[in-house]
Motif scaffolding. Sequence first.
Motif, PDB file in Angstrom:
ATOM      1  N   UNK A  97       0.841  -1.203   0.000  1.00  0.00           N
ATOM      2  CA  UNK A  97       0.000   0.000   0.000  1.00  0.00           C
ATOM      3  C   UNK A  97       0.872   1.247   0.000  1.00  0.00           C
ATOM      4  N   UNK A  98       0.708   2.065  -1.003  1.00  0.00           N
ATOM      5  CA  UNK A  98       1.450   3.322  -1.049  1.00  0.00           C
ATOM      6  C   UNK A  98       0.813   4.330  -0.097  1.00  0.00           C
ATOM      7  N   UNK A  99       1.544   5.379   0.184  1.00  0.00           N
ATOM      8  CA  UNK A  99       1.010   6.428   1.057  1.00  0.00           C
ATOM      9  C   UNK A  99      -0.255   7.025   0.470  1.00  0.00           C
ATOM     10  N   UNK A 100      -0.266   7.200  -0.844  1.00  0.00           N
ATOM     11  CA  UNK A 100      -1.444   7.775  -1.500  1.00  0.00           C
ATOM     12  C   UNK A 100      -2.651   6.854  -1.401  1.00  0.00           C
ATOM     13  N   UNK A 101      -2.406   5.532  -1.445  1.00  0.00           N
ATOM     14  CA  UNK A 101      -3.530   4.596  -1.410  1.00  0.00           C
ATOM     15  C   UNK A 101      -4.228   4.602  -0.053  1.00  0.00           C
ATOM     16  N   UNK A 102      -3.480   4.938   0.995  1.00  0.00           N
ATOM     17  CA  UNK A 102      -4.084   5.005   2.328  1.00  0.00           C
ATOM     18  C   UNK A 102      -4.829   6.317   2.548  1.00  0.00           C
ATOM     19  N   UNK A 103      -4.662   7.241   1.628  1.00  0.00           N
ATOM     20  CA  UNK A 103      -5.415   8.491   1.602  1.00  0.00           C
ATOM     21  C   UNK A 103      -5.413   9.185   2.956  1.00  0.00           C
ATOM     22  N   UNK A 157     -13.781  -9.361  -6.865  1.00  0.00           N
ATOM     23  CA  UNK A 157     -12.949  -9.007  -8.014  1.00  0.00           C
ATOM     24  C   UNK A 157     -12.681  -7.511  -8.149  1.00  0.00           C
ATOM     25  N   UNK A 158     -13.592  -6.674  -7.670  1.00  0.00           N
ATOM     26  CA  UNK A 158     -13.404  -5.226  -7.817  1.00  0.00           C
ATOM     27  C   UNK A 158     -13.150  -4.549  -6.475  1.00  0.00           C
ATOM     28  N   UNK A 159     -12.553  -5.284  -5.570  1.00  0.00           N
ATOM     29  CA  UNK A 159     -12.202  -4.734  -4.263  1.00  0.00           C
ATOM     30  C   UNK A 159     -11.081  -3.712  -4.439  1.00  0.00           C
ATOM     31  N   UNK A 160     -11.325  -2.476  -4.049  1.00  0.00           N
ATOM     32  CA  UNK A 160     -10.321  -1.420  -4.184  1.00  0.00           C
ATOM     33  C   UNK A 160      -9.461  -1.284  -2.934  1.00  0.00           C
ATOM     34  N   UNK A 161      -9.783  -2.021  -1.894  1.00  0.00           N
ATOM     35  CA  UNK A 161      -9.000  -1.982  -0.659  1.00  0.00           C
ATOM     36  C   UNK A 161      -8.048  -3.173  -0.621  1.00  0.00           C
TER      37      UNK A 161
END
Length: 240
Positions: A109-115, A191-195
């Motif tokens: 998880x990138x820093x941006x992905x953790x928002x 399949x479309x889980x964005x987390x």
Amino acid sequence: MEPGAGTNLCPCSSYRVTRSLPWTWGAAGSTPSSSTRFPPSPTTSSRCWISWLLFLITVIFGHSYGGIPISLAMENFPGKISVAVFVSAYMPNCSDPPATLIQEFLKRSSTNSLMDCEITFDHQTSQKLPISAAFGPEYMAKMYANCPSEDLELAKTMVRPSLIFLEELSKTCLLSEERYGAVKRCYVICEEDEVMEEEFQRYIIEKSPPEDVVSIAGAGHMIMLAKPQELCSCLTELIS
């Protein structure tokens, strides 16, 4: 089973057994009759209550982080659980500490992905492990993608910091092949889980292969809200 009198379908509702169930009923080993109601009344024998409780935990379900606690339940009560279903969840193996999966998720998880999540770290240790997390509204929008907007707004009002227990879950020998490994496991891929993205879910499956794997197209992280009928049908098929 079919619901008993009334329309209240909460976990404490009464149910009428319409078929024999796979438990030992009392000392004689008989099964409950079709007129037996659940949950039992307060005056019912303790054996009846125990049998009812055992029935309730025959199948356990873990979603997301919930895969960790049900894994520990499997280790402690393998004889009382016939099937464990992991839905877009952490599913540990017996070789690595459960915390390994959490660390792998954070690594990916990138820093941006953790928002806008608020993560608290333990600065009193050399490792500075994360000890709690609180989801921000932007991250929750990603988590509740494909869900009704009212579910997202309600969830925002209920956000609290959640402990991660990374230090405790870093211990070895928490799970064993003889106990945890003896329980049948099924995994449902969103399949479309964005987390917990599909690639990571398949990584989990590769590290700890279950008996059954089912993939649901168009399902986001909160599948129980976005696609309840599909999830219900999937669970029914897996545990039948």
